[in-house]
Design a protein around this motif. Structure first.
Motif, PDB file in Angstrom:
ATOM      1  N   ASP A  70       2.883   8.956  -5.971  1.00  0.00           N
ATOM      2  CA  ASP A  70       2.061   9.084  -7.184  1.00  0.00           C
ATOM      3  C   ASP A  70       1.872   7.738  -7.865  1.00  0.00           C
ATOM      4  OD1 ASP A  70       1.668  11.814  -6.894  1.00  0.00           O
ATOM      5  OD2 ASP A  70       3.398  12.340  -8.142  1.00  0.00           O
ATOM      6  N   ALA A  71       2.903   6.903  -7.871  1.00  0.00           N
ATOM      7  CA  ALA A  71       2.787   5.567  -8.463  1.00  0.00           C
ATOM      8  C   ALA A  71       1.759   4.749  -7.683  1.00  0.00           C
ATOM      9  CB  ALA A  71       4.136   4.858  -8.471  1.00  0.00           C
ATOM     10  N   LEU A  72       1.831   4.797  -6.357  1.00  0.00           N
ATOM     11  CA  LEU A  72       0.856   4.068  -5.542  1.00  0.00           C
ATOM     12  C   LEU A  72      -0.562   4.559  -5.812  1.00  0.00           C
ATOM     13  CD1 LEU A  72       2.700   3.819  -2.100  1.00  0.00           C
ATOM     14  CD2 LEU A  72       2.553   2.110  -3.908  1.00  0.00           C
ATOM     15  N   ARG A  73      -0.711   5.863  -5.883  1.00  0.00           N
ATOM     16  CA  ARG A  73      -2.029   6.459  -6.158  1.00  0.00           C
ATOM     17  C   ARG A  73      -2.535   6.011  -7.536  1.00  0.00           C
ATOM     18  NH1 ARG A  73      -0.484  11.307  -5.616  1.00  0.00           N
ATOM     19  NH2 ARG A  73      -0.817  11.411  -3.375  1.00  0.00           N
ATOM     20  N   ASN A  74      -1.656   6.026  -8.520  1.00  0.00           N
ATOM     21  CA  ASN A  74      -2.019   5.612  -9.877  1.00  0.00           C
ATOM     22  C   ASN A  74      -2.458   4.151  -9.906  1.00  0.00           C
ATOM     23  OD1 ASN A  74      -1.012   4.165 -12.501  1.00  0.00           O
ATOM     24  ND2 ASN A  74      -1.394   6.284 -13.101  1.00  0.00           N
ATOM     25  N   TRP A  75      -1.720   3.300  -9.239  1.00  0.00           N
ATOM     26  CA  TRP A  75      -2.061   1.876  -9.225  1.00  0.00           C
ATOM     27  C   TRP A  75      -3.411   1.646  -8.557  1.00  0.00           C
ATOM     28  CZ3 TRP A  75       3.428   0.159  -7.292  1.00  0.00           C
ATOM     29  CH2 TRP A  75       4.356   0.353  -8.325  1.00  0.00           C
ATOM     30  N   GLU A  76      -3.682   2.410  -7.508  1.00  0.00           N
ATOM     31  CA  GLU A  76      -4.976   2.288  -6.836  1.00  0.00           C
ATOM     32  C   GLU A  76      -6.099   2.793  -7.742  1.00  0.00           C
ATOM     33  OE1 GLU A  76      -7.261   3.575  -2.732  1.00  0.00           O
ATOM     34  OE2 GLU A  76      -5.171   4.161  -2.991  1.00  0.00           O
ATOM     35  N   LEU A  77      -5.878   3.936  -8.387  1.00  0.00           N
ATOM     36  CA  LEU A  77      -6.893   4.495  -9.287  1.00  0.00           C
ATOM     37  C   LEU A  77      -7.177   3.580 -10.476  1.00  0.00           C
ATOM     38  CD1 LEU A  77      -5.837   8.260  -9.341  1.00  0.00           C
ATOM     39  CD2 LEU A  77      -7.901   7.272  -8.301  1.00  0.00           C
ATOM     40  N   ASN A  78      -6.187   2.815 -10.895  1.00  0.00           N
ATOM     41  CA  ASN A  78      -6.350   1.890 -12.019  1.00  0.00           C
ATOM     42  C   ASN A  78      -6.865   0.516 -11.598  1.00  0.00           C
ATOM     43  OD1 ASN A  78      -5.522   3.065 -14.723  1.00  0.00           O
ATOM     44  ND2 ASN A  78      -3.930   3.834 -13.352  1.00  0.00           N
ATOM     45  N   GLY A  79      -7.267   0.388 -10.342  1.00  0.00           N
ATOM     46  CA  GLY A  79      -7.911  -0.828  -9.882  1.00  0.00           C
ATOM     47  C   GLY A  79      -6.988  -1.972  -9.536  1.00  0.00           C
ATOM     48  N   LEU A  80      -5.693  -1.715  -9.431  1.00  0.00           N
ATOM     49  CA  LEU A  80      -4.748  -2.780  -9.109  1.00  0.00           C
ATOM     50  C   LEU A  80      -4.727  -3.094  -7.615  1.00  0.00           C
ATOM     51  CD1 LEU A  80      -1.755  -1.658 -11.345  1.00  0.00           C
ATOM     52  CD2 LEU A  80      -3.452  -3.421 -11.838  1.00  0.00           C
ATOM     53  N   LEU A  81      -5.267  -2.188  -6.820  1.00  0.00           N
ATOM     54  CA  LEU A  81      -5.184  -2.319  -5.377  1.00  0.00           C
ATOM     55  C   LEU A  81      -6.380  -1.639  -4.736  1.00  0.00           C
ATOM     56  CD1 LEU A  81      -3.150  -3.218  -3.131  1.00  0.00           C
ATOM     57  CD2 LEU A  81      -2.306  -0.891  -3.176  1.00  0.00           C
ATOM     58  N   SER A  82      -6.938  -2.277  -3.729  1.00  0.00           N
ATOM     59  CA  SER A  82      -8.025  -1.689  -2.950  1.00  0.00           C
ATOM     60  C   SER A  82      -7.587  -1.728  -1.492  1.00  0.00           C
ATOM     61  CB  SER A  82      -9.315  -2.489  -3.150  1.00  0.00           C
ATOM     62  OG  SER A  82     -10.344  -1.914  -2.409  1.00  0.00           O
ATOM     63  N   LEU A  83      -7.558  -0.578  -0.868  1.00  0.00           N
ATOM     64  CA  LEU A  83      -6.983  -0.487   0.471  1.00  0.00           C
ATOM     65  C   LEU A  83      -8.026  -0.230   1.549  1.00  0.00           C
ATOM     66  CD1 LEU A  83      -3.972   1.763  -0.473  1.00  0.00           C
ATOM     67  CD2 LEU A  83      -3.901  -0.657   0.061  1.00  0.00           C
ATOM     68  N   LYS A  84      -7.659  -0.656   2.740  1.00  0.00           N
ATOM     69  CA  LYS A  84      -8.453  -0.340   3.923  1.00  0.00           C
ATOM     70  C   LYS A  84      -8.038   1.043   4.395  1.00  0.00           C
ATOM     71  CE  LYS A  84      -7.622  -5.087   5.073  1.00  0.00           C
ATOM     72  NZ  LYS A  84      -6.577  -5.152   4.073  1.00  0.00           N
ATOM     73  N   ARG A  85      -8.901   1.652   5.178  1.00  0.00           N
ATOM     74  CA  ARG A  85      -8.572   2.962   5.745  1.00  0.00           C
ATOM     75  C   ARG A  85      -8.611   2.883   7.264  1.00  0.00           C
ATOM     76  NH1 ARG A  85      -8.911   7.640   2.288  1.00  0.00           N
ATOM     77  NH2 ARG A  85      -9.467   7.009   0.190  1.00  0.00           N
ATOM     78  N   SER A  86      -7.776   3.688   7.873  1.00  0.00           N
ATOM     79  CA  SER A  86      -7.766   3.763   9.329  1.00  0.00           C
ATOM     80  C   SER A  86      -8.944   4.627   9.784  1.00  0.00           C
ATOM     81  CB  SER A  86      -6.444   4.362   9.815  1.00  0.00           C
ATOM     82  OG  SER A  86      -6.347   5.713   9.395  1.00  0.00           O
ATOM     83  N   GLU A  87      -9.123   4.730  11.075  1.00  0.00           N
ATOM     84  CA  GLU A  87     -10.226   5.526  11.620  1.00  0.00           C
ATOM     85  C   GLU A  87     -10.137   6.989  11.201  1.00  0.00           C
ATOM     86  OE1 GLU A  87     -10.555   4.974  15.822  1.00  0.00           O
ATOM     87  OE2 GLU A  87     -10.660   2.793  15.629  1.00  0.00           O
ATOM     88  N   ASN A  88      -8.917   7.493  11.022  1.00  0.00           N
ATOM     89  CA  ASN A  88      -8.756   8.903  10.642  1.00  0.00           C
ATOM     90  C   ASN A  88      -8.765   9.106   9.120  1.00  0.00           C
ATOM     91  OD1 ASN A  88      -6.268   7.943   9.910  1.00  0.00           O
ATOM     92  ND2 ASN A  88      -5.116   9.143  11.418  1.00  0.00           N
ATOM     93  N   GLY A  89      -9.044   8.046   8.353  1.00  0.00           N
ATOM     94  CA  GLY A  89      -9.184   8.172   6.907  1.00  0.00           C
ATOM     95  C   GLY A  89      -7.931   7.876   6.095  1.00  0.00           C
ATOM     96  N   TYR A  90      -6.804   7.650   6.770  1.00  0.00           N
ATOM     97  CA  TYR A  90      -5.570   7.334   6.052  1.00  0.00           C
ATOM     98  C   TYR A  90      -5.654   5.939   5.439  1.00  0.00           C
ATOM     99  CZ  TYR A  90      -3.142  11.321   8.154  1.00  0.00           C
ATOM    100  OH  TYR A  90      -2.753  12.579   8.523  1.00  0.00           O
ATOM    101  N   ARG A  91      -5.072   5.803   4.277  1.00  0.00           N
ATOM    102  CA  ARG A  91      -4.974   4.480   3.667  1.00  0.00           C
ATOM    103  C   ARG A  91      -3.940   3.676   4.448  1.00  0.00           C
ATOM    104  NH1 ARG A  91      -6.338   7.927  -0.160  1.00  0.00           N
ATOM    105  NH2 ARG A  91      -7.688   7.251  -1.851  1.00  0.00           N
ATOM    106  N   ILE A  92      -4.259   2.416   4.656  1.00  0.00           N
ATOM    107  CA  ILE A  92      -3.368   1.535   5.404  1.00  0.00           C
ATOM    108  C   ILE A  92      -2.879   0.426   4.484  1.00  0.00           C
ATOM    109  CG2 ILE A  92      -3.218  -0.099   7.332  1.00  0.00           C
ATOM    110  CD1 ILE A  92      -3.473   2.822   8.197  1.00  0.00           C
TER     111      ILE A  92
END
Length: 182
Positions: A70-92
């Motif tokens: 949840d902390a990781l999700r929150n940080w991403e939603l708040n613009g602190l992190l932008s992640l790449k996704r794998s071919e199956n859609g998972y965040r990497i």
């Protein structure tokens, strides 16, 4: 502070003084933690060591960092992190992402706001000159009211000065009470 006021209301000056002392120690500890976080982040930014080639899913990254998903999700939603996704859609989460997340985790655990951390990360992303302490503790006047209040170390140092003033007030109250009940 609530307990201190209750002690003063009961004319328990020794107890109030002890509570004020404990409060001062807690402030000192928070200042030390905030400064330590700054030093750790400065070292991480300057770091020249190559990170291993790593690729983790969210739950693996959370476990690696010792935070919740949840902390990781929150940080991403708040613009602190932008992640790449794998071919199956998972965040990497790659090595650079984990370094960034370590900075976020350290600063959040030292009570820096998301806005302050975002300012710092923006500075890092744009390869600007980094004075971590200044960036974290000096919001721009044009920023949101929440971030304008985001001067952690300055606020803690003011609180520390206020404890000295409060100690004087307690001593004055003690003198007044002694005269009154004699």
């Amino acid at each position: 502070m609530r307990e201190l006021i209750k002690a003063l209301a009961k004319y328990e000056f020794a107890s109030a003084t002890a509570l004020l002392h404990d409060y001062g120690l807690a402030i000192d500890q928070e200042i030390d933690e905030a400064n330590e976080a700054i030093h750790i982040v400065e070292d991480m930014i300057k770091g020249t060591t190559e990170e291993e080639d790593i690729s983790l899913k969210r739950s693996e990254a959370a476990k690696y960092l010792g935070v919740t998903t949840d902390a990781l999700r929150n940080w991403e939603l708040n613009g602190l992190l932008s992640l790449k996704r794998s071919e199956n859609g998972y965040r990497i989460y790659a090595a650079d992402d984990l370094k960034r997340l370590k900075i976020i985790r350290i600063l959040r655990s030292s009570k820096y706001s998301l806005e302050a951390i975002l300012r710092l990360l923006h500075s890092i992303d744009h390869q600007e000159e980094h004075d971590v302490r200044t960036i974290l503790n000096n919001p721009e006047p044009s920023e949101d009211i929440i971030s304008v209040c985001d001067m952690l170390i300055l606020s803690l140092e003011k609180a520390k000065m206020n404890t000295a003033e409060l100690a004087k007030c307690i001593n004055n109250l003690k003198k007044v009470a002694a005269k009154r009940f004699v």
